[in-house]
Design an enzyme around this catalytic site. Structure first.
Site, mmCIF file in Angstrom:
data_model
loop_
_atom_site.group_PDB
_atom_site.id
_atom_site.type_symbol
_atom_site.label_atom_id
_atom_site.label_comp_id
_atom_site.label_asym_id
_atom_site.label_seq_id
_atom_site.Cartn_x
_atom_site.Cartn_y
_atom_site.Cartn_z
ATOM 1 N N CYS A 10 0.843 -1.198 0.000
ATOM 2 C CA CYS A 10 0.000 0.000 0.000
ATOM 3 C C CYS A 10 0.876 1.244 0.000
ATOM 4 C CB CYS A 10 -0.889 -0.012 1.239
ATOM 5 S SG CYS A 10 -1.852 1.489 1.467
ATOM 6 N N SER A 46 0.719 3.804 1.768
ATOM 7 C CA SER A 46 1.059 4.292 3.114
ATOM 8 C C SER A 46 2.349 3.667 3.633
ATOM 9 C CB SER A 46 -0.068 4.011 4.100
ATOM 10 O OG SER A 46 -1.238 4.643 3.656
ATOM 11 N N HIS A 49 4.904 5.753 2.215
ATOM 12 C CA HIS A 49 4.953 7.044 2.903
ATOM 13 C C HIS A 49 5.879 6.990 4.122
ATOM 14 C CE1 HIS A 49 2.187 8.747 0.221
ATOM 15 N NE2 HIS A 49 1.053 8.541 0.845
ATOM 16 N N HIS A 81 0.546 -3.597 6.385
ATOM 17 C CA HIS A 81 -0.657 -3.466 7.220
ATOM 18 C C HIS A 81 -1.901 -3.965 6.480
ATOM 19 C CE1 HIS A 81 -0.398 0.087 4.712
ATOM 20 N NE2 HIS A 81 -1.709 0.148 4.787
ATOM 21 N N CYS A 89 -6.917 -3.086 4.129
ATOM 22 C CA CYS A 89 -6.690 -1.644 3.983
ATOM 23 C C CYS A 89 -7.358 -1.083 2.742
ATOM 24 C CB CYS A 89 -5.206 -1.275 3.989
ATOM 25 S SG CYS A 89 -4.993 0.502 3.726
HETATM 26 N N1 COD Z 1 -3.217 14.887 -9.547
HETATM 27 C C1 COD Z 1 -3.957 13.807 -9.880
HETATM 28 N N2 COD Z 1 -3.570 12.522 -9.611
HETATM 29 C C2 COD Z 1 -2.385 12.354 -8.999
HETATM 30 C C3 COD Z 1 -1.552 13.436 -8.620
HETATM 31 C C4 COD Z 1 -2.014 14.778 -8.935
HETATM 32 N N3 COD Z 1 -1.296 15.841 -8.627
HETATM 33 N N4 COD Z 1 -0.436 12.952 -8.040
HETATM 34 C C5 COD Z 1 -0.578 11.615 -8.018
HETATM 35 N N5 COD Z 1 -1.735 11.246 -8.597
HETATM 36 C C6 COD Z 1 -2.280 9.893 -8.785
HETATM 37 C C7 COD Z 1 -1.232 8.857 -9.138
HETATM 38 O O1 COD Z 1 -0.979 8.830 -10.521
HETATM 39 C C8 COD Z 1 -1.914 7.555 -8.641
HETATM 40 O O2 COD Z 1 -2.662 6.930 -9.650
HETATM 41 C C9 COD Z 1 -2.853 8.026 -7.513
HETATM 42 O O3 COD Z 1 -2.823 9.450 -7.544
HETATM 43 C C10 COD Z 1 -2.428 7.554 -6.118
HETATM 44 O O4 COD Z 1 -2.517 6.182 -6.073
HETATM 45 P P1 COD Z 1 -1.447 5.209 -5.360
HETATM 46 O O5 COD Z 1 -1.553 3.882 -6.044
HETATM 47 O O6 COD Z 1 -0.159 5.879 -5.304
HETATM 48 O O7 COD Z 1 -1.968 5.108 -3.865
HETATM 49 P P2 COD Z 1 -3.086 4.236 -3.117
HETATM 50 O O8 COD Z 1 -4.363 4.278 -3.875
HETATM 51 O O9 COD Z 1 -2.534 2.890 -2.772
HETATM 52 O O10 COD Z 1 -3.262 5.043 -1.733
HETATM 53 C C11 COD Z 1 -3.241 6.392 -1.684
HETATM 54 C C12 COD Z 1 -3.579 6.971 -0.310
HETATM 55 C C13 COD Z 1 -3.020 8.347 -0.291
HETATM 56 C C14 COD Z 1 -5.059 7.074 -0.191
HETATM 57 C C15 COD Z 1 -2.930 6.093 0.796
HETATM 58 O O11 COD Z 1 -1.972 6.778 1.497
HETATM 59 C C16 COD Z 1 -3.947 5.563 1.774
HETATM 60 O O12 COD Z 1 -4.207 4.394 1.746
HETATM 61 N N6 COD Z 1 -4.551 6.388 2.648
HETATM 62 C C17 COD Z 1 -5.679 6.041 3.476
HETATM 63 C C18 COD Z 1 -5.614 6.669 4.813
HETATM 64 C C19 COD Z 1 -5.301 5.657 5.852
HETATM 65 O O13 COD Z 1 -6.195 5.135 6.460
HETATM 66 N N7 COD Z 1 -4.002 5.359 6.013
HETATM 67 C C20 COD Z 1 -3.515 4.433 6.950
HETATM 68 C C21 COD Z 1 -3.167 3.117 6.344
HETATM 69 S S1 COD Z 1 -3.303 3.054 4.630
HETATM 70 ZN ZN ZN Z 2 -2.859 1.054 3.500
#
Ligand code: COD
Ligand code: ZN
Length: 375
Positions: free
Chosen positions: A47, A49, A52, A68, A175
């Site tokens: 994931c 995160s 991050h 996680h 998650c």
């Molecule tokens: N504009 C538009 N799209 C963008 C930009 C931008 N400026 N920058 C990046 N993107 C796109 C990327 O191309 C990508 O497709 C997408 O955004 C992000 O996707 P991923 O694959 O990097 O990330 P995910 O979907 O796995 O997770 C992203 C979260 C930020 C939501 C992630 O941190 C999360 O799971 N947060 C949930 C909060 C939480 O409960 N966290 C605790 C455990 S996860």
């Molecule tokens: Zn997660």
């Protein structure tokens, strides 16, 4: 089990330093203490995160075993554990549910006060760790630490699931899927016939799209700078997709024009301050609801004109899709088994713990949605 009560030596991916690859090596996993459970991890997803933490935007103490989003089988339990037993299929819960705190007793919130998300201690509830490697204690991540063949979790951070659950898929309930899906159906409470916009079409964003669709939204607009994400987004329910890079105007102005005065529901699923602002601005000023799903960069703030809310907008957020984890995860799992919910479109790569660094490289390169590692 023959291993109960003994230290288990197994493989885990240890993060020793920020911005460095994981080191897959032998760790010792101590037996569970009272009210703890030792789990054999069968499958775990990668994931954003976790990434991050590696890049420092989510703070956690090092060295650490991340991970996680997983599913596994109980190996042994400590004294006093009643909700699971050896052999049970389980999902570790990065948002625990202690059932004692003010939040757990409230009908709405899900951020149990025992969570390790804010100001992460990197330990189990008793303040110590069960992992050692090369003689050093290794921290836990969000009470789960699933990038290990075995992990120990507090009983409040684990739930038994249906014995027929396919673990290599169901791990996404831990998650990504639940976080996105719940943000739509439980946090925003998307209504039939509504217009929704989802910023970020990664695994979590696609799960928001799935939630919007299942709640009956008639228009679901996906926003991403990576157009390779559009086909999958449409496959799971987006009615149109746009890239901010194709417009000279701010994306919120494009969306307001496209939807005659703004959307009903907007979701930020990237974790950037500029897209959080755009998501708030593009929802209708009188009744729009904007949900923050992405984790913002550590220690950065937004400032905005309160008039944006005075006019009637709602701005909210939640972790884990607002689900009370121990109560609601088994039902999500049953819905997947009954094929009411489909996780397959989200899983793009199958891998193993030895290839964890390649798995993260693919996520960073925008090439994968979810890589699931089986142990
Ligand atoms: N504009 C538009 N799209 C963008 C930009 C931008 N400026 N920058 C990046 N993107 C796109 C990327 O191309 C990508 O497709 C997408 O955004 C992000 O996707 P991923 O694959 O990097 O990330 P995910 O979907 O796995 O997770 C992203 C979260 C930020 C939501 C992630 O941190 C999360 O799971 N947060 C949930 C909060 C939480 O409960 N966290 C605790 C455990 S996860
Ligand atoms: Zn997660």
């Amino acid at each position: 089990m023959a291993t109960a009560g003994k230290v288990i030596k197994c493989k885990a991916a240890v993060l020793w330093e920020l911005n460095k690859p994981f080191s897959v090596e032998e760790v010792e996993v101590a037996p569970p203490k009272a009210n703890e459970v030792r789990v054999k991890i069968v499958a775990t997803g990668i994931c954003r995160s976790d990434d991050h933490v590696i890049n420092g935007s989510l703070l956690a103490p090092l060295p650490i075993i991340l991970g996680h989003e997983a599913a596994g089988i109980v190996e042994s339990v400590g004294e006093g554990v009643t909700s699971v037993k050896p052999g049970d299929k389980v999902i570790p819960l990065f948002t625990p549910q202690c059932r004692q705190c003010k939040v757990c007793k409230h009908p709405n919130g899900n951020l149990c006060s025992q969570n390790d998300l804010n100001g992460s201690k990197g330990t189990l509830k008793d303040g110590t760790t069960r992992f050692t490697c090369r003689g050093k204690p290794i921290h836990h991540f969000l009470g789960t630490s699933t990038f290990s063949e075995y992990t120990v979790v507090d009983e409040m951070s684990i739930v038994k699931i249906d014995s027929s659950a396919p673990l290599e898929k169901i791990c996404l309930i831990g998650c990504g899927f639940s976080t996105g899906y719940g943000s739509a159906v439980k946090v925003a409470k998307v209504t039939p016939g509504s217009t929704c916009v989802v910023f970020g079409l990664g695994g979590v964003g696609l799960s928001v799209v799935i939630g919007c669709k299942s709640a009956g939204a008639s228009r679901i607009i996906g926003v991403d700078i990576n157009k390779d994400k559009f086909a999958k987004a449409k496959e799971v329910g987006a009615t149109e997709c746009i890239s901010p890079l194709d417009y000279k105007k701010p994306i919120q102005d494009v969306l307001i024009e496209m939807t005659q005065n703004g959307v009903d529901f907007s979701f930020e699923v990237i974790g950037r301050l500029d897209t959080m602002t755009a998501a708030l601005l593009c929802c209708n000023d009188a009744f729009g609801v904007c949900v923050i799903v992405g984790v913002p960069p550590n220690a950065q703030n937004l400032s905005f004109n309160p008039m944006l809310l005075l006019t009637g907008r709602t701005w909210k957020g939640a972790v884990f899709g607002g689900f009370k984890s121990k109560d609601e995860v088994p039902k999500l799992v049953s819905d997947v088994i009954a094929q009411k919910l489909k996780l397959d479109p989200l899983i793009t790569h199958a891998s193993s713990l030895d290839k964890i660094n390649e798995g993260f490289d693919m996520l960073r390169a925008g090439k994968s949605i979810r890589t699931v590692m089986t142990m």
